[in-house]
Scaffold this motif. Sequence first.
Motif, PDB file in Angstrom:
ATOM      1  N   ASN A   8      10.178 -14.848  32.324  1.00 55.02           N
ATOM      2  CA  ASN A   8       9.580 -13.541  32.613  1.00 55.02           C
ATOM      3  C   ASN A   8       9.094 -13.487  34.056  1.00 55.02           C
ATOM      4  O   ASN A   8       9.226 -12.461  34.722  1.00 55.02           O
ATOM      5  CB  ASN A   8       8.421 -13.249  31.663  1.00 55.02           C
ATOM      6  CG  ASN A   8       8.902 -12.878  30.284  1.00 55.02           C
ATOM      7  OD1 ASN A   8      10.034 -12.424  30.119  1.00 55.02           O
ATOM      8  ND2 ASN A   8       8.054 -13.079  29.295  1.00 55.02           N
ATOM      9  N   GLU A   9       8.560 -14.592  34.550  1.00 53.66           N
ATOM     10  CA  GLU A   9       8.082 -14.645  35.930  1.00 53.66           C
ATOM     11  C   GLU A   9       9.232 -14.435  36.913  1.00 53.66           C
ATOM     12  O   GLU A   9       9.085 -13.714  37.906  1.00 53.66           O
ATOM     13  CB  GLU A   9       7.417 -15.995  36.206  1.00 53.66           C
ATOM     14  CG  GLU A   9       6.854 -16.122  37.605  1.00 53.66           C
ATOM     15  CD  GLU A   9       6.198 -17.474  37.838  1.00 53.66           C
ATOM     16  OE1 GLU A   9       6.619 -18.164  38.775  1.00 53.66           O
ATOM     17  OE2 GLU A   9       5.276 -17.805  37.082  1.00 53.66           O
ATOM     18  N   GLU A  10      10.373 -15.039  36.646  1.00 53.85           N
ATOM     19  CA  GLU A  10      11.536 -14.867  37.524  1.00 53.85           C
ATOM     20  C   GLU A  10      12.037 -13.428  37.497  1.00 53.85           C
ATOM     21  O   GLU A  10      12.412 -12.873  38.531  1.00 53.85           O
ATOM     22  CB  GLU A  10      12.653 -15.826  37.115  1.00 53.85           C
ATOM     23  CG  GLU A  10      12.336 -17.275  37.419  1.00 53.85           C
ATOM     24  CD  GLU A  10      13.289 -18.248  36.776  1.00 53.85           C
ATOM     25  OE1 GLU A  10      13.563 -19.291  37.407  1.00 53.85           O
ATOM     26  OE2 GLU A  10      13.761 -17.985  35.643  1.00 53.85           O
ATOM     27  N   ARG A  13       9.565 -11.352  39.508  1.00 51.91           N
ATOM     28  CA  ARG A  13       9.754 -11.594  40.934  1.00 51.91           C
ATOM     29  C   ARG A  13      10.975 -10.827  41.443  1.00 51.91           C
ATOM     30  O   ARG A  13      10.963 -10.265  42.533  1.00 51.91           O
ATOM     31  CB  ARG A  13       9.891 -13.093  41.208  1.00 51.91           C
ATOM     32  CG  ARG A  13       9.923 -13.419  42.689  1.00 51.91           C
ATOM     33  CD  ARG A  13       9.952 -14.901  42.957  1.00 51.91           C
ATOM     34  NE  ARG A  13      11.069 -15.517  42.277  1.00 51.91           N
ATOM     35  CZ  ARG A  13      11.009 -16.673  41.598  1.00 51.91           C
ATOM     36  NH1 ARG A  13       9.880 -17.341  41.525  1.00 51.91           N
ATOM     37  NH2 ARG A  13      12.079 -17.157  41.009  1.00 51.91           N
ATOM     38  N   GLY A  14      12.035 -10.781  40.645  1.00 54.29           N
ATOM     39  CA  GLY A  14      13.224 -10.009  41.003  1.00 54.29           C
ATOM     40  C   GLY A  14      12.930  -8.527  41.114  1.00 54.29           C
ATOM     41  O   GLY A  14      13.460  -7.841  41.998  1.00 54.29           O
ATOM     42  N   GLU A  15      12.079  -8.027  40.224  1.00 49.64           N
ATOM     43  CA  GLU A  15      11.693  -6.616  40.294  1.00 49.64           C
ATOM     44  C   GLU A  15      10.877  -6.344  41.557  1.00 49.64           C
ATOM     45  O   GLU A  15      11.059  -5.315  42.218  1.00 49.64           O
ATOM     46  CB  GLU A  15      10.899  -6.222  39.049  1.00 49.64           C
ATOM     47  CG  GLU A  15      11.757  -6.174  37.793  1.00 49.64           C
ATOM     48  CD  GLU A  15      10.946  -5.951  36.533  1.00 49.64           C
ATOM     49  OE1 GLU A  15       9.703  -5.769  36.616  1.00 49.64           O
ATOM     50  OE2 GLU A  15      11.560  -5.969  35.448  1.00 49.64           O
ATOM     51  N   ARG A  77       9.008 -12.272  51.518  1.00 45.51           N
ATOM     52  CA  ARG A  77       8.486 -13.381  50.714  1.00 45.51           C
ATOM     53  C   ARG A  77       7.089 -13.058  50.197  1.00 45.51           C
ATOM     54  O   ARG A  77       6.767 -13.282  49.034  1.00 45.51           O
ATOM     55  CB  ARG A  77       8.457 -14.665  51.543  1.00 45.51           C
ATOM     56  CG  ARG A  77       8.019 -15.872  50.749  1.00 45.51           C
ATOM     57  CD  ARG A  77       8.164 -17.123  51.629  1.00 45.51           C
ATOM     58  NE  ARG A  77       7.010 -17.954  51.511  1.00 45.51           N
ATOM     59  CZ  ARG A  77       5.862 -17.839  52.179  1.00 45.51           C
ATOM     60  NH1 ARG A  77       5.698 -16.912  53.050  1.00 45.51           N
ATOM     61  NH2 ARG A  77       4.885 -18.662  51.996  1.00 45.51           N
ATOM     62  N   ALA A  78       6.247 -12.516  51.049  1.00 50.47           N
ATOM     63  CA  ALA A  78       4.894 -12.145  50.639  1.00 50.47           C
ATOM     64  C   ALA A  78       4.938 -11.099  49.525  1.00 50.47           C
ATOM     65  O   ALA A  78       4.155 -11.167  48.575  1.00 50.47           O
ATOM     66  CB  ALA A  78       4.101 -11.619  51.831  1.00 50.47           C
ATOM     67  N   ALA A  79       5.859 -10.179  49.626  1.00 53.19           N
ATOM     68  CA  ALA A  79       5.966  -9.119  48.616  1.00 53.19           C
ATOM     69  C   ALA A  79       6.412  -9.674  47.268  1.00 53.19           C
ATOM     70  O   ALA A  79       5.948  -9.220  46.226  1.00 53.19           O
ATOM     71  CB  ALA A  79       6.946  -8.051  49.081  1.00 53.19           C
ATOM     72  N   THR A  80       7.277 -10.654  47.292  1.00 49.25           N
ATOM     73  CA  THR A  80       7.756 -11.200  46.016  1.00 49.25           C
ATOM     74  C   THR A  80       6.720 -12.107  45.384  1.00 49.25           C
ATOM     75  O   THR A  80       6.709 -12.276  44.175  1.00 49.25           O
ATOM     76  CB  THR A  80       9.080 -11.966  46.172  1.00 49.25           C
ATOM     77  OG1 THR A  80       8.898 -13.053  47.073  1.00 49.25           O
ATOM     78  CG2 THR A  80      10.175 -11.046  46.659  1.00 49.25           C
ATOM     79  N   GLU A  81       5.832 -12.659  46.169  1.00 50.75           N
ATOM     80  CA  GLU A  81       4.790 -13.525  45.626  1.00 50.75           C
ATOM     81  C   GLU A  81       3.582 -12.745  45.148  1.00 50.75           C
ATOM     82  O   GLU A  81       3.042 -13.025  44.101  1.00 50.75           O
ATOM     83  CB  GLU A  81       4.344 -14.539  46.681  1.00 50.75           C
ATOM     84  CG  GLU A  81       5.386 -15.581  46.971  1.00 50.75           C
ATOM     85  CD  GLU A  81       4.954 -16.554  48.050  1.00 50.75           C
ATOM     86  OE1 GLU A  81       3.924 -16.313  48.704  1.00 50.75           O
ATOM     87  OE2 GLU A  81       5.668 -17.535  48.233  1.00 50.75           O
ATOM     88  N   GLY A  82       3.154 -11.762  45.953  1.00 52.79           N
ATOM     89  CA  GLY A  82       1.892 -11.124  45.635  1.00 52.79           C
ATOM     90  C   GLY A  82       1.949  -9.667  45.290  1.00 52.79           C
ATOM     91  O   GLY A  82       0.964  -9.086  44.900  1.00 52.79           O
ATOM     92  N   GLY A  83       3.097  -9.035  45.436  1.00 54.62           N
ATOM     93  CA  GLY A  83       3.180  -7.624  45.126  1.00 54.62           C
ATOM     94  C   GLY A  83       3.619  -6.811  46.323  1.00 54.62           C
ATOM     95  O   GLY A  83       3.501  -7.236  47.468  1.00 54.62           O
ATOM     96  N   ALA A  84       4.122  -5.618  46.059  1.00 54.62           N
ATOM     97  CA  ALA A  84       4.704  -4.768  47.087  1.00 54.62           C
ATOM     98  C   ALA A  84       3.701  -4.301  48.125  1.00 54.62           C
ATOM     99  O   ALA A  84       4.056  -4.023  49.259  1.00 54.62           O
ATOM    100  CB  ALA A  84       5.380  -3.552  46.435  1.00 54.62           C
ATOM    101  N   GLU A  85       2.413  -4.230  47.769  1.00 57.39           N
ATOM    102  CA  GLU A  85       1.433  -3.744  48.729  1.00 57.39           C
ATOM    103  C   GLU A  85       1.311  -4.669  49.932  1.00 57.39           C
ATOM    104  O   GLU A  85       0.879  -4.274  50.989  1.00 57.39           O
ATOM    105  CB  GLU A  85       0.066  -3.545  48.070  1.00 57.39           C
ATOM    106  CG  GLU A  85      -0.596  -4.818  47.566  1.00 57.39           C
ATOM    107  CD  GLU A  85      -0.137  -5.266  46.194  1.00 57.39           C
ATOM    108  OE1 GLU A  85      -0.558  -6.348  45.754  1.00 57.39           O
ATOM    109  OE2 GLU A  85       0.654  -4.562  45.563  1.00 57.39           O
ATOM    110  N   GLU A  86       1.731  -5.950  49.781  1.00 53.71           N
ATOM    111  CA  GLU A  86       1.647  -6.876  50.890  1.00 53.71           C
ATOM    112  C   GLU A  86       2.754  -6.680  51.912  1.00 53.71           C
ATOM    113  O   GLU A  86       2.671  -7.199  53.009  1.00 53.71           O
ATOM    114  CB  GLU A  86       1.658  -8.314  50.360  1.00 53.71           C
ATOM    115  CG  GLU A  86       0.389  -8.642  49.593  1.00 53.71           C
ATOM    116  CD  GLU A  86       0.327 -10.080  49.154  1.00 53.71           C
ATOM    117  OE1 GLU A  86       0.995 -10.927  49.783  1.00 53.71           O
ATOM    118  OE2 GLU A  86      -0.371 -10.361  48.187  1.00 53.71           O
TER     119      GLU A  86
END
Length: 91
Positions: A8-10, A13-15, A77-86
């Motif tokens: 689910n995490e992968e 992250r893809g989303e 990379r930051a967006a995939t780790e912490g969310g789109a707001e980054e």
Amino acid sequence: MVRVPLTNEERERGERLGLALRDARASASRSMVEVAAEAGISVETLRKIETGRIPTPAFFTVAAIADAVGLPLDALRAATEGGAEEVAEAS
């Protein structure tokens, strides 16, 4: 070759990856056709990546898309780790 199912995490992250790329494309005022052509992929492949239907695209595909929309890989990379707001903060 048997492919191990994604966690689910992968998938999530893809989303996030797809959302970040889609948002960057919109911010750059680029169409899917323009970005796909510049990245050397089909529009359908770009659509699938942006919607998370391809949650683990090849690195060079992601790099080509990011380059086409002017999104630094660090921001992606930051967006995939912490969310789109980054994405906005990192770019």
